[in-house]
Design an enzyme around this catalytic site. Structure first.
Site, mmCIF file in Angstrom:
data_model
loop_
_atom_site.group_PDB
_atom_site.id
_atom_site.type_symbol
_atom_site.label_atom_id
_atom_site.label_comp_id
_atom_site.label_asym_id
_atom_site.label_seq_id
_atom_site.Cartn_x
_atom_site.Cartn_y
_atom_site.Cartn_z
ATOM 1 N N LYS A 96 0.836 -1.208 0.000
ATOM 2 C CA LYS A 96 0.000 0.000 0.000
ATOM 3 C C LYS A 96 0.876 1.266 0.000
ATOM 4 O O LYS A 96 2.082 1.180 0.254
ATOM 5 C CB LYS A 96 -0.904 -0.019 1.236
ATOM 6 C CG LYS A 96 -0.134 -0.015 2.564
ATOM 7 C CD LYS A 96 -1.032 -0.347 3.747
ATOM 8 C CE LYS A 96 -0.228 -0.346 5.041
ATOM 9 N NZ LYS A 96 -1.030 -0.829 6.184
ATOM 10 N N TYR A 113 17.447 30.088 7.334
ATOM 11 C CA TYR A 113 16.318 30.839 7.897
ATOM 12 C C TYR A 113 16.420 30.923 9.417
ATOM 13 O O TYR A 113 16.717 29.935 10.084
ATOM 14 C CB TYR A 113 15.006 30.131 7.559
ATOM 15 C CG TYR A 113 14.571 30.268 6.117
ATOM 16 C CD1 TYR A 113 14.325 31.525 5.559
ATOM 17 C CD2 TYR A 113 14.396 29.143 5.329
ATOM 18 C CE1 TYR A 113 13.908 31.643 4.239
ATOM 19 C CE2 TYR A 113 13.976 29.247 4.012
ATOM 20 C CZ TYR A 113 13.735 30.507 3.471
ATOM 21 O OH TYR A 113 13.324 30.615 2.178
HETATM 22 C C1 LIG Z 1 -0.262 -1.776 6.889
HETATM 23 C C2 LIG Z 1 -0.858 -3.058 7.318
HETATM 24 C C3 LIG Z 1 -0.085 -4.229 7.349
HETATM 25 C C4 LIG Z 1 1.419 -4.208 7.228
HETATM 26 O O1 LIG Z 1 1.929 -3.755 8.456
HETATM 27 P P1 LIG Z 1 3.489 -3.592 8.760
HETATM 28 O O2 LIG Z 1 3.533 -3.139 10.169
HETATM 29 O O3 LIG Z 1 3.971 -2.543 7.824
HETATM 30 O O4 LIG Z 1 4.136 -4.889 8.536
HETATM 31 C C5 LIG Z 1 -0.734 -5.426 7.588
HETATM 32 N N1 LIG Z 1 -2.079 -5.460 7.817
HETATM 33 C C6 LIG Z 1 -2.836 -4.347 7.838
HETATM 34 C C7 LIG Z 1 -4.292 -4.459 8.126
HETATM 35 C C8 LIG Z 1 -2.254 -3.105 7.606
HETATM 36 O O5 LIG Z 1 -3.010 -2.003 7.644
#
Ligand SMILES: *Cc1c(COP(=O)(O)O)cnc(C)c1O
Length: 345
Positions: A33, A242
């Protein structure tokens, strides 16, 4: 060319996936994602598919559509947000598997796409996504009658192994899934490290693949080298950047590098952060600007062409610590301006 060079090591990515896979005796998926945690979803996913990953997870259907484009028809693509209004064409045409989060979503899904695959997301205590125990009890029979491909839940405190929430969620998940006969998934990166009872049939690592905590043994995946645009010599008493927050106490050589908070290098990390010239750490001097950072290179004794912000010496979690945040946020903030190079794979 003055943009920073972001090098993404696909061999390290694959090694991390294999290392996490080796810690379980079940199947290991990949979470890609948010554009593969900021590193490029298509490249990440193709490298992992080539290494043997057959199941992928994204947050929203639009990401699933882009991922299908990258991966072709074979791999399973699961969508955490489930089946939202307007998603039916994407889910149907591209063979996405929505993780159904509520009775409303279940009705929407079976009405719009009867017979199309789906999974169920249960809430085991995090109170973020998924059906709660009472809702699940009410729809369980009907939902199981539609042959879900997967039942999953998510841990809130898996990066803290001693947290009592882990065992509580494990118990809740077990209770909700007795005798379903459906493949089960509870753990992301943190849950994999908690041990075998958390593994079930499928794990869903994200951050560990990309080299971040809580997977301490991960290989670093990203290196960030930022070109020096110019250097100058300051007399004692002169200031940098800055707000004049840096004042030279001695004759000081300042290198100005070409990246800033517009590239995800948060202003707040400035005071604690260094950039490396080979093995020599050079501290940030003054405030981080949108496109530029001053760096004190006095100790170097030579004029560097570029300085390294991310790599083996200073990783994603070091920067996160300097910014009071987590590696996830550092990675997903890396902007579109870098010259991205993929090596290995
Ligand atoms: C983002 C997510 C993962 C992956 O989690 P990590 O901590 O990055 O390994 C797995 N399951 C769900 C539901 C998530 O939202």
């Amino acid at each position: 060319m003055s943009t920073g060079k972001l090098t993404i090591d696909l061999d390290a990515l694959v090694a991390n996936w294999r290392a996490l896979d080796a810690r379980t005796s079940c199947e290991t998926a990949a979470v890609v994602k948010a554009d593969g945690y900021g590193l490029g979803m298509a490249r990440m996913a193709r490298a992992l598919a080539k290494a043997g990953a057959r199941q992928f997870f994204v947050a929203v259907a639009e990401e699933g559509a882009a991922l299908r484009d990258a991966l072709g028809p074979g791999p399973a693509i699961h969508v955490f947000s489930g089946h939202m209004a307007g998603d039916a064409d994407m889910i149907g045409d591209l063979g996405l598997i929505p993780m159904i989060n509520s009775l409303d979503q279940l009705i929407r899904h079976v009405e719009a796409l009867p017979g199309h695959g789906f999974g169920i997301q249960l809430d085991s205590g995090m109170n973020r996504l998924g059906m709660e125990p009472a809702e699940w009890a009410a729809v369980r029979e009907v939902a199981l009658g539609q042959s879900p491909a997967l039942i999953m839940s998510h841990l809130a405190c898996a990066d803290t192994p001693d947290h009592p929430m882990n065992a509580a969620q494990l118990a809740a998940f077990r209770e909700m899934t007795v005798e379903t006969g459906v493949p089960l998934s509870l753990s992301a990166t943190g849950g994999i490290l908690l041990g075998e009872e958390y593994h079930f049939d499928l794990t869903r690592p994200g951050i560990g693949l990309y080299g971040g905590l809580p997977f301490k043994d991960a290989q670093p995946v990203v290196t960030l080298d930022i070109p020096v645009i110019q250097t100058r010599l300051l007399e004692p008493g002169e200031t940098v950047g800055y707000g004049n927050t840096f004042t030279a106490k001695r004759e000081t050589r300042i290198a100005t590098v070409s990246a800033g908070y517009g590239d995800g290098i948060h202003r707040i990390m400035g005071p604690k952060t260094v950039l490396y010239a080979e093995n020599t750490p050079c501290p940030v001097a003054g405030r981080i600007s949108m496109d530029l950072i001053g760096v004190d290179v006095t100790e170097l004794g030579f004029e560097p062409k570029s300085l390294r912000l991310l790599g083996a010496e200073q990783g994603v979690d070091d920067l996160a610590c300097n910014a009071g945040t987590i590696g996830y946020e550092i990675l997903t903030a890396l902007g579109p301006r870098y010259d991205r190079r993929y090596i290995g794979g």
